[in-house]
Design a protein around this motif. Structure first.
Motif, mmCIF file in Angstrom:
data_model
loop_
_atom_site.group_PDB
_atom_site.id
_atom_site.type_symbol
_atom_site.label_atom_id
_atom_site.label_comp_id
_atom_site.label_asym_id
_atom_site.label_seq_id
_atom_site.Cartn_x
_atom_site.Cartn_y
_atom_site.Cartn_z
ATOM 1 N N LEU A 181 155.509 54.355 41.478
ATOM 2 C CA LEU A 181 155.706 54.800 42.861
ATOM 3 C C LEU A 181 154.799 56.089 43.276
ATOM 4 O O LEU A 181 154.903 56.301 44.458
ATOM 5 C CB LEU A 181 157.128 55.216 43.159
ATOM 6 N N ALA A 182 154.261 56.482 42.295
ATOM 7 C CA ALA A 182 153.347 57.694 42.613
ATOM 8 C C ALA A 182 152.094 57.405 43.248
ATOM 9 O O ALA A 182 151.580 56.148 42.854
ATOM 10 C CB ALA A 182 153.101 58.454 41.309
ATOM 11 N N PRO A 183 151.937 57.896 44.317
ATOM 12 C CA PRO A 183 150.355 57.352 44.997
ATOM 13 C C PRO A 183 149.290 57.361 43.973
ATOM 14 O O PRO A 183 148.858 58.542 43.187
ATOM 15 C CB PRO A 183 150.244 58.306 46.191
ATOM 16 N N ALA A 184 148.561 56.428 44.179
ATOM 17 C CA ALA A 184 147.172 56.449 43.451
ATOM 18 C C ALA A 184 146.192 57.525 43.974
ATOM 19 O O ALA A 184 146.228 57.455 45.274
ATOM 20 C CB ALA A 184 146.599 54.957 43.063
ATOM 21 N N PRO A 185 145.106 57.976 43.368
ATOM 22 C CA PRO A 185 144.234 58.773 44.261
ATOM 23 C C PRO A 185 143.539 57.955 45.157
ATOM 24 O O PRO A 185 143.071 56.903 44.799
ATOM 25 C CB PRO A 185 143.300 59.112 42.914
ATOM 26 N N PRO A 186 143.289 58.553 46.435
ATOM 27 C CA PRO A 186 142.563 57.742 47.489
ATOM 28 C C PRO A 186 141.255 57.181 47.037
ATOM 29 O O PRO A 186 140.780 55.948 47.532
ATOM 30 C CB PRO A 186 142.334 58.600 48.427
ATOM 31 N N ALA A 187 140.274 57.769 45.937
ATOM 32 C CA ALA A 187 139.210 57.322 45.684
ATOM 33 C C ALA A 187 139.194 55.903 44.694
ATOM 34 O O ALA A 187 138.545 55.179 45.033
ATOM 35 C CB ALA A 187 138.548 58.174 44.908
#
Length: 338
Positions: A78-84
């Motif tokens: 559930l942790a957001p992935a890096p936008p890049a």
């Protein structure tokens, strides 16, 4: 030769990282050349993966040179992935690159909006959370892997090997895939639609009004339980019992009992040499045929096939006939996977 890039994200699951590296790394063509060039790339040079600290040689630009990208799961899906990372995955998908996820790596694909409207799977423990978070995805937690052409997903752990060998078979045929499976000491083929061998009647994760009766069912499932028996143990009317089971477990009381019996039967199949008839009687099924029918409906395979996977035991000639039907014999021209 295909270039495969394994995406190393922060907090990646080590097993999921190793699966594509090992599986694709063992692929050899008939002339001895490797079938895949496998790279590991990430948003940062140094990546933590469970207890491991990894130094990654390639950055996210490698994704744009890939024929196949594999996205492992993360300890906290559930942790957001890096936008890049999400941007790089979307760009690669727009270019037509194949992208596959292992286990809860499907959360990263969904976060990048690559699974909207598609069939997908993930580890069965995470399936409900996945459905809530990404309602646009058609989640099927009862299969080992899904193949939408360019976007593929797999369930947990060994299902990632299933998916990788499925890709090898599509790329190079059954001969090469069979050889890779032998080198990996993995049985070669479980179809993607095969069940994950789980029974979904885990106790609710928070206290409920059924907390006392659920353990009672575990202890008494071997008996010929009727609704009235369960209601009496719970101190409820049959109507109230049925309503609370539906509200708090999503199942009827007797569906729950059947799930408990099947889980107990799975344990006996895994740990004993008892006959199927004896296990049916021990776990409360009225007849052996009823046990076989319910087991097949819930687990997706017969009790005998389940035992062969989880308790092979000493080699027996009778097993050869079963295996010959279930899995092609892989001489230099046929292949399948576990």
């Amino acid at each position: 030769m295909y270039t495969t890039v394994v995406l190393a994200l922060p907090d990646a699951i080590p097993f999921d990282l190793a699966t594509p590296i090992e599986t694709f790394g063992r692929v050899r063509l008939p002339d001895g050349r490797p079938g895949y060039r496998t790279l590991v790339a990430g948003p940062e040079r140094d990546i933590e993966a469970g207890p491991l600290r990894l130094t990654v040689d390639d950055d996210l630009d490698a994704l744009q040179r890939a024929d196949l990208i594999v996205v492992p799961g993360r300890e906290n899906p559930l942790a957001p992935a890096p936008p890049a990372v999400l941007a790089a995955l979307r760009t690669a998908a727009d270019r037509g690159t194949r992208i596959a996820s292992i286990c809860v790596g499907a959360f990263t694909l969904a976060e990048a909006a690559l699974l909207d409207g598609l069939d997908a799977t993930t580890h069965w423990l995470a399936a409900d959370e996945f459905k809530r978070k990404y309602p646009a995805v058609q989640v099927n937690p009862d299969v080992l892997y899904t193949d939408n052409g360019k976007i593929l997903t797999s369930a947990g752990a060994v299902a990632g090997i299933d998916l990788c060998l499925h890709i090898v078979r599509n790329d190079y045929g059954t001969v090469v895939a069979a050889d890779a499976a032998r080198l990996a000491v993995a049985p070669l083929h479980r179809p993607g639609g095969q069940a994950q061998y789980i029974v979904r009647n885990r106790a609710p994760s928070r206290p409920t009004t059924l907390d006392q009766v659920l353990p009672w069912i575990e202890d008494n499932a071997y008996r010929g339980l009727a609704l009235a028996d369960i209601a009496a143990a719970a101190g409820l009317s049959v109507r109230t019992l049925t309503r609370r089971f539906k509200d708090e477990t999503g199942q009827s009381p007797l569906q729950w009992v059947a799930g408990v019996r099947i889980r107990q039967a799975q344990e006996l199949l895994e740990t004993t040499d008892h006959t199927v008839d004896r296990i049916a009687a021990q776990t409360g099924f009225p007849t052996t045929s009823n046990f076989r029918s319910q087991f097949g409906q819930v687990v997706g395979v017969t009790p005998g096939a389940y035992r062969k996977v989880f308790r092979p035991g000493p080699h027996r000639p009778a097993d050869e006939a079963v295996l010959a039907k279930a899995t092609p014999v892989f001489l230099p021209e046929n292949a399948k996977l576990l």
